[in-house]
Design an enzyme around this catalytic site. Structure first.
Site, PDB file in Angstrom:
ATOM      1  N   LYS A   1     -22.032  26.785  38.108  1.00 51.57           N
ATOM      2  CA  LYS A   1     -22.542  26.925  36.815  1.00 51.57           C
ATOM      3  C   LYS A   1     -21.294  27.434  36.103  1.00 51.57           C
ATOM      4  O   LYS A   1     -20.944  28.907  36.009  1.00 51.57           O
ATOM      5  CB  LYS A   1     -23.981  26.772  36.493  1.00 51.57           C
ATOM      6  CG  LYS A   1     -24.547  26.493  34.957  1.00 51.57           C
ATOM      7  CD  LYS A   1     -26.052  27.307  35.591  1.00 51.57           C
ATOM      8  CE  LYS A   1     -26.606  27.179  33.784  1.00 51.57           C
ATOM      9  NZ  LYS A   1     -28.218  28.003  33.445  1.00 51.57           N
TER      10      LYS A   1
ATOM     11  N   SER B   1     -31.361  24.265  31.528  1.00 56.06           N
ATOM     12  CA  SER B   1     -29.883  23.770  31.180  1.00 56.06           C
ATOM     13  C   SER B   1     -28.756  24.142  32.139  1.00 56.06           C
ATOM     14  O   SER B   1     -27.721  23.330  31.985  1.00 56.06           O
ATOM     15  CB  SER B   1     -29.142  25.155  30.442  1.00 56.06           C
ATOM     16  OG  SER B   1     -29.657  26.746  31.534  1.00 56.06           O
TER      17      SER B   1
ATOM     18  N   SER C   1     -34.031  26.929  34.363  1.00 53.89           N
ATOM     19  CA  SER C   1     -33.424  25.921  34.527  1.00 53.89           C
ATOM     20  C   SER C   1     -32.305  25.966  35.645  1.00 53.89           C
ATOM     21  O   SER C   1     -31.230  24.993  35.713  1.00 53.89           O
ATOM     22  CB  SER C   1     -31.900  26.934  33.267  1.00 53.89           C
ATOM     23  OG  SER C   1     -32.318  27.194  32.064  1.00 53.89           O
TER      24      SER C   1
END
Lengths: 99, 512
Positions: B78, B153, B177
């Site tokens: 990420k 997210s 997330s």
């Protein structure tokens, strides 16, 4: 409805160091009023006898030995800077003319 | 079977036996990314050195070096995590092109374990969002339906594993997330106990909530990644010094044994609510029935203060974010915008942040600044911290009666891109199932339990355990995964639509 006027948003934007356009200030004033009305419900249960929690897993006195550790070199530290002189970050004037 | 369809654990066996090389495995995934990521947009950056690193790992293996279990397996990272030699933007224009001078601890641990970083995955800007639509670089698309959100997210990491672009990935979870993207893409994701995985080099959103964790297609794969990234890090002052058991061993035990006999599973009444999508509720109750039929005891528990969790979260998070994001000041890294006619350093700062931050980031910084203002502090931030205590008490009371808690991982299946983009409150309420675990620091897992009958999209269950009992997630998760796959006769992700690149391109052009 919470009183979040465009003046309040403009003040908050100044405190936050974010240059907002008049349109952004207008939009945010409406949105923040609705959000604040909603989140204010925390006061329904947050009575005086309830202690506050700042961290979910409380730790205290997290120390390390006071010896130099592995650090970035000046070149590494400056590698992502928008402007520098080889040893220091460069910025524009700290003080405005009126000061 | 094609290399991209194998789990990390399966790949590691083939790598260890010499049946395949890391270069072959890495190339297969890079080819897949080249074929489908134009449509999915899971990646913001592809590691140009991936094949070179893979060749180095193959050479180490050929030289007889003892390597870790996942050595040679590719992993997506990420973009919230700092990486040497790869840009780290957290989905923001203010960090466009920024290449950190250091690796996040979790990334350094992956490299030390000889995993192959494939690239950086898309995310809502600074992890603020539930749909990945707040990325400054455009949204990620759900592999099950390209018109729908992949969650957020960490939609990029979840979509990457669900679209077989990577077997495993890293995510971060501040309010869901990792777990909510897992739910809406039919993948697995774990938010570990607060403080159990280092956050050094994770670009901070809300420091009392953030936690880094694994993303995968199987429970065992998440456990294998968790074993590598977990454990104490002196560079993170919130890092716990506990010795952790092997989570892979917990997952393997759960996959084999009858782990459900005598297990007390609590169903959080407030998170099994009317208003949740009917197919979500249906699949959730079918999963409970399956667990009960195999020996688990299902007990309804009440957590009355969970009702206030979203409100508390959207005070605490903006408050902490407004402070954490002050570091983006146009001086040390990232964007600098000089206002017309010049100005002081503060004018430059304001102009830079006005241009560099997107609408959701501005909204939350302004909200957080308001919540922390003199005169409002007690009413908002102080009260939210008290709600946090009440939610911890609810968890403690529940865990005195049961071993684990479960709920749907998200109230709905993946919604359409754009559907909630202009209604911040509707977007925020979507996190109702996942936020309580962050406020209390307890670990949680998102795991697929079927497709909703009404739309054919994945539904996820959330499993939560007491602080430090992350192993329970892996044991129960692996058992439930096995029971469901025995019932279905296949994995859930094998039912995802084929992402044949040529055909999809033609379809968007209107030729098919």
């Amino acid at each position: 409805m919470s009183e979040i006027t465009t003046d309040v948003v403009a003040h908050l934007a100044n405190l936050s160091r974010i240059a907002l356009t008049p349109e952004e200030i207008e939009t945010l004033a409406g949105e923040l009023g609705a959000i604040v009305d909603n989140v204010a419900k925390v006061n329904e249960v947050a009575t005086a006898d309830v202690p506050a929690t700042s961290h979910p897993v409380a730790l205290s006195n997290v120390f390390r030995p006071d010896v130099p550790g592995e650090t970035l070199t000046p070149e590494q530290a400056l590698s992502g800077a928008p402007d520098h002189d080889g040893t220091r970050f460069k910025v524009s004037a700290i003080l405005g003319e009126e000061q | 079977m094609s290399l991209i369809k194998l789990s990390a654990a399966e790949l590691s066996e083939k790598l260890a036996s010499g049946e395949v090389s890391s270069v072959e495995v890495t190339k297969a995934h890079l080819d897949r990314i080249a074929a489908v990521d134009g449509d999915i947009h899971a990646f913001l950056h592809i590691n140009a050195k991936a094949l070179e690193t893979a060749a180095e790992v193959d050479a180490k293996r050929a030289a007889g070096e003892t390597l870790g279990e996942l050595a040679g397996v590719p992993i997506a990272i990420k973009d919230v995590l700092a990486t040497l030699e790869m840009p780290s933007t957290a989905g923001s224009k203010i960090l466009e092109g920024w290449i950190p001078p250091y690796d996040a601890t979790v990334v350094a641990r992956l490299r030390a374990a000889n995993l192959i970083p494939l690239g950086k995955t898309n995310m809502d800007e600074f992890a603020m969002g539930s749909s990945t639509e707040h990325s400054a670089y455009g949204p990620t698309h759900n592999p099950w339906d390209l018109d729908r959100i992949p969650g957020g997210s960490g939609g990029g990491s979840a979509a990457a594993v669900a679209a077989f672009e990577a077997p495993i990935a890293l995510g971060s979870d501040t309010g869901g997330s990792i777990r909510q993207p897992a739910a809406v893409t039919g993948s697995v994701g774990v938010k570990p106990t607060y403080g159990s995985v280092s956050r050094y080099g994770a670009i901070a959103l809300a420091s009392s909530l953030d936690q880094v964790g694994p993303v995968s297609r199987t429970v065992l794969d998440s456990a294998l990644v968790h074993d590598i990234i977990g454990g104490h890090d002196p560079r993170d002052s919130t890092s716990l010094k506990d010795a952790w058991p092997s989570f892979a061993a917990a997952a393997r035990a759960g996959a084999k044994a009858e782990s459900l006999k005598g297990l007390r599973i609590g169903v959080v009444k407030e998170l099994d609510a009317p208003g949740f999508q009917s197919g979500v509720t249906q699949r959730f109750h079918e999963a409970l029935d399956l667990l009960a039929a195999n020996g688990a005891e299902i007990i309804e528990v009440s957590a009355p203060n969970f009702e206030y969790a979203v409100a508390a979260y959207y005070l605490i998070l903006p408050a902490e974010a407004s402070s954490n994001l002050a570091k983006f000041d146009s001086v040390r890294f990232g964007l600098r915008v000089n206002p017309p006619g010049g100005g002081t350093v503060e004018d430059v700062m304001a102009a830079t942040r006005g241009v560099g931050f997107g609408p959701e980031v501005k909204r939350r910084i302004i909200l957080g600044t308001y919540a922390l203002s003199a005169g409002y502090y007690d009413e908002y931030y102080g009260s939210a911290q008290k709600v946090r205590t009440l939610i911890q008490r609810d968890f403690n009371a529940a865990f005195s009666q049961v071993d684990v808690l479960v709920s749907p991982a998200a109230p709905t299946t993946a919604f359409k891109l754009g559907e909630k983009l202009n209604d911040p409150l509707a977007m925020y309420i979507n996190d109702i199932t996942t936020i309580p675990a962050n406020l209390a620091g307890v670990p949680g897992m998102g795991l697929p339990i079927g497709l909703a009958p009404e739309d054919g999209l994945p539904v996820g269950i959330q499993i939560m355990a007491p602080q430090r009992a992350d192993d329970r997630l892996y044991t129960l998760g692996a058992t439930l995964e096995r029971l469901l796959e025995e019932k279905w006769g296949h994995t859930l992700l094998s039912q995802a639509p084929d992402l044949a690149p040529g055909e999809m391109f033609a379809a968007t052009e209107g030729a098919v």
